[in-house]
Design a protein around this motif. Sequence first.
Motif, PDB file in Angstrom:
ATOM      1  N   LEU A 109     -28.081   0.906 101.482  1.00 45.27           N
ATOM      2  CA  LEU A 109     -26.686   1.328 101.602  1.00 45.27           C
ATOM      3  C   LEU A 109     -26.451   2.083 102.911  1.00 45.27           C
ATOM      4  CD1 LEU A 109     -26.109   2.627  97.954  1.00 45.27           C
ATOM      5  CD2 LEU A 109     -25.480   0.393  98.896  1.00 45.27           C
ATOM      6  N   PRO A 110     -25.296   1.881 103.547  1.00 42.76           N
ATOM      7  CA  PRO A 110     -25.026   2.555 104.831  1.00 42.76           C
ATOM      8  C   PRO A 110     -25.108   4.074 104.751  1.00 42.76           C
ATOM      9  CG  PRO A 110     -23.410   0.824 104.407  1.00 42.76           C
ATOM     10  CD  PRO A 110     -24.219   0.958 103.156  1.00 42.76           C
ATOM     11  N   ASP A 111     -24.715   4.642 103.605  1.00 42.31           N
ATOM     12  CA  ASP A 111     -24.751   6.097 103.450  1.00 42.31           C
ATOM     13  C   ASP A 111     -25.918   6.548 102.580  1.00 42.31           C
ATOM     14  OD1 ASP A 111     -23.983   5.231 100.962  1.00 42.31           O
ATOM     15  OD2 ASP A 111     -22.331   6.671 100.744  1.00 42.31           O
ATOM     16  N   ASP A 112     -26.837   5.629 102.266  1.00 37.79           N
ATOM     17  CA  ASP A 112     -28.015   5.916 101.438  1.00 37.79           C
ATOM     18  C   ASP A 112     -27.656   6.390 100.026  1.00 37.79           C
ATOM     19  OD1 ASP A 112     -30.172   5.513 103.512  1.00 37.79           O
ATOM     20  OD2 ASP A 112     -28.985   7.067 104.494  1.00 37.79           O
ATOM     21  N   GLY A 113     -26.401   6.157  99.642  1.00 35.25           N
ATOM     22  CA  GLY A 113     -25.961   6.544  98.298  1.00 35.25           C
ATOM     23  C   GLY A 113     -25.325   7.917  98.228  1.00 35.25           C
ATOM     24  N   ALA A 114     -25.122   8.583  99.356  1.00 37.59           N
ATOM     25  CA  ALA A 114     -24.615   9.961  99.359  1.00 37.59           C
ATOM     26  C   ALA A 114     -23.219  10.068  98.759  1.00 37.59           C
ATOM     27  CB  ALA A 114     -24.616  10.509 100.785  1.00 37.59           C
ATOM     28  N   ASN A 115     -22.341   9.135  99.080  1.00 39.23           N
ATOM     29  CA  ASN A 115     -20.974   9.215  98.560  1.00 39.23           C
ATOM     30  C   ASN A 115     -20.933   8.998  97.044  1.00 39.23           C
ATOM     31  OD1 ASN A 115     -18.820   9.596 100.754  1.00 39.23           O
ATOM     32  ND2 ASN A 115     -20.166   8.061 101.685  1.00 39.23           N
ATOM     33  N   HIS A 116     -21.843   8.194  96.531  1.00 43.13           N
ATOM     34  CA  HIS A 116     -21.916   7.984  95.079  1.00 43.13           C
ATOM     35  C   HIS A 116     -22.357   9.278  94.385  1.00 43.13           C
ATOM     36  CE1 HIS A 116     -21.850   4.990  91.824  1.00 43.13           C
ATOM     37  NE2 HIS A 116     -22.837   5.685  91.282  1.00 43.13           N
ATOM     38  N   TYR A 117     -23.301   9.978  94.988  1.00 42.82           N
ATOM     39  CA  TYR A 117     -23.708  11.293  94.474  1.00 42.82           C
ATOM     40  C   TYR A 117     -22.506  12.239  94.469  1.00 42.82           C
ATOM     41  CZ  TYR A 117     -28.842  11.362  94.010  1.00 42.82           C
ATOM     42  OH  TYR A 117     -30.139  11.197  93.574  1.00 42.82           O
ATOM     43  N   ALA A 118     -21.790  12.292  95.596  1.00 42.15           N
ATOM     44  CA  ALA A 118     -20.653  13.210  95.726  1.00 42.15           C
ATOM     45  C   ALA A 118     -19.577  12.897  94.686  1.00 42.15           C
ATOM     46  CB  ALA A 118     -20.077  13.114  97.138  1.00 42.15           C
ATOM     47  N   LYS A 119     -19.296  11.627  94.493  1.00 42.93           N
ATOM     48  CA  LYS A 119     -18.295  11.229  93.506  1.00 42.93           C
ATOM     49  C   LYS A 119     -18.737  11.603  92.099  1.00 42.93           C
ATOM     50  CE  LYS A 119     -15.654   7.238  91.851  1.00 42.93           C
ATOM     51  NZ  LYS A 119     -15.472   5.753  91.973  1.00 42.93           N
ATOM     52  N   THR A 120     -20.032  11.445  91.821  1.00 41.73           N
ATOM     53  CA  THR A 120     -20.562  11.783  90.497  1.00 41.73           C
ATOM     54  C   THR A 120     -20.417  13.280  90.219  1.00 41.73           C
ATOM     55  OG1 THR A 120     -22.140   9.952  90.619  1.00 41.73           O
ATOM     56  CG2 THR A 120     -22.582  11.679  88.999  1.00 41.73           C
ATOM     57  N   ILE A 121     -20.774  14.105  91.196  1.00 38.84           N
ATOM     58  CA  ILE A 121     -20.631  15.561  91.037  1.00 38.84           C
ATOM     59  C   ILE A 121     -19.172  15.933  90.800  1.00 38.84           C
ATOM     60  CG2 ILE A 121     -20.891  17.802  92.186  1.00 38.84           C
ATOM     61  CD1 ILE A 121     -23.201  16.500  93.807  1.00 38.84           C
ATOM     62  N   LYS A 122     -18.296  15.391  91.628  1.00 38.89           N
ATOM     63  CA  LYS A 122     -16.861  15.717  91.533  1.00 38.89           C
ATOM     64  C   LYS A 122     -16.285  15.294  90.186  1.00 38.89           C
ATOM     65  CE  LYS A 122     -12.588  15.301  94.212  1.00 38.89           C
ATOM     66  NZ  LYS A 122     -12.006  14.778  95.485  1.00 38.89           N
ATOM     67  N   THR A 123     -16.670  14.115  89.713  1.00 36.23           N
ATOM     68  CA  THR A 123     -16.127  13.609  88.449  1.00 36.23           C
ATOM     69  C   THR A 123     -16.642  14.405  87.262  1.00 36.23           C
ATOM     70  OG1 THR A 123     -16.088  11.397  89.461  1.00 36.23           O
ATOM     71  CG2 THR A 123     -15.740  11.521  87.083  1.00 36.23           C
ATOM     72  N   ILE A 124     -17.910  14.780  87.283  1.00 36.65           N
ATOM     73  CA  ILE A 124     -18.461  15.624  86.212  1.00 36.65           C
ATOM     74  C   ILE A 124     -17.687  16.937  86.146  1.00 36.65           C
ATOM     75  CG2 ILE A 124     -20.456  16.998  85.491  1.00 36.65           C
ATOM     76  CD1 ILE A 124     -22.242  14.756  86.614  1.00 36.65           C
TER      77      ILE A 124
END
Length: 284
Positions: free
Chosen positions: A108-123
């Motif tokens: 992934l271009p961002d190594d998955g960082a944005n998915h982590y960020a979205k997961t934290i924010k949604t939780i």
Amino acid sequence: MQTKRPDWLRVKLPGGEKYNRLKDILRTANLRTVCEEAVCPNIGECFGQGVATFLILGDICTRECNFCAVGKGKPAVPDEEEPEKIARAVEQIGLRHVVITSVTRDDLPDDGANHYAKTIKTIRTHNPTCTIEILIPDFKGSKNALEIVLDENPNILNHNLETVPRLYPDVRPGADYERSLNLLEMAKEINPELTTKSGLILGMGEEFDEIIDVMKDLRAAGCDILTIGQYLSPGKEFIPIKRFYHPDEFKRLRYEGEKMGFKHVESGPLVRSSYHAAEQFKLF
């Protein structure tokens, strides 16, 4: 090489009402846990207490670590609905402290960082009082990827060194000891108030003085919490167990870590990265 598991590594078979309820919630939501994917020996205890470590970004890793049971190969496209599913599962289970980890996604271009960020924010949107611990890959050393994740203010950032530098070529091909150490140091530079954490698994051929040297490196990088546990080979195709450490040796390592200044050292044969994670957070 030792192959017979000693008595202090025996665990009860998983089961019980809470264990089965948690399994049902995970399966209904089509969610994964590292507890299952990595064949954690504590799954019975943790699931039985209603505790799990969620695995995001799929179940296929782009790295070829020779100690880990998580699948390797070409991963699927990340599930955009996964953060929402996890947030609702956290709410349903009633977690007050949640641990999120992932496979490594070098593709992934961002190594998955944005998915982590979205997961934290949604939780946080669904569970504003729940504290969040993340166990991240090395993001190929990217400061930008690390900043994306830290902008969402996780309560604890964990990145495991796993083993000593000498063993990296055999145990963690594709990873780099200095890069991982620098990631933890960089996290503290970005947010000096952040609680950082790392872990080691023993029994793959390291020497005691090498373990101590790694612990010193972690303290120099500002690491606050250290977990140390016994390596248990997931199968014949993985790194073999070179030795089993006695519980007294783990006690000694805890003592040495506390002398070095770690705020907490969780050290024992069955200790894993997120073992007693909620209890550790209460110490801070």
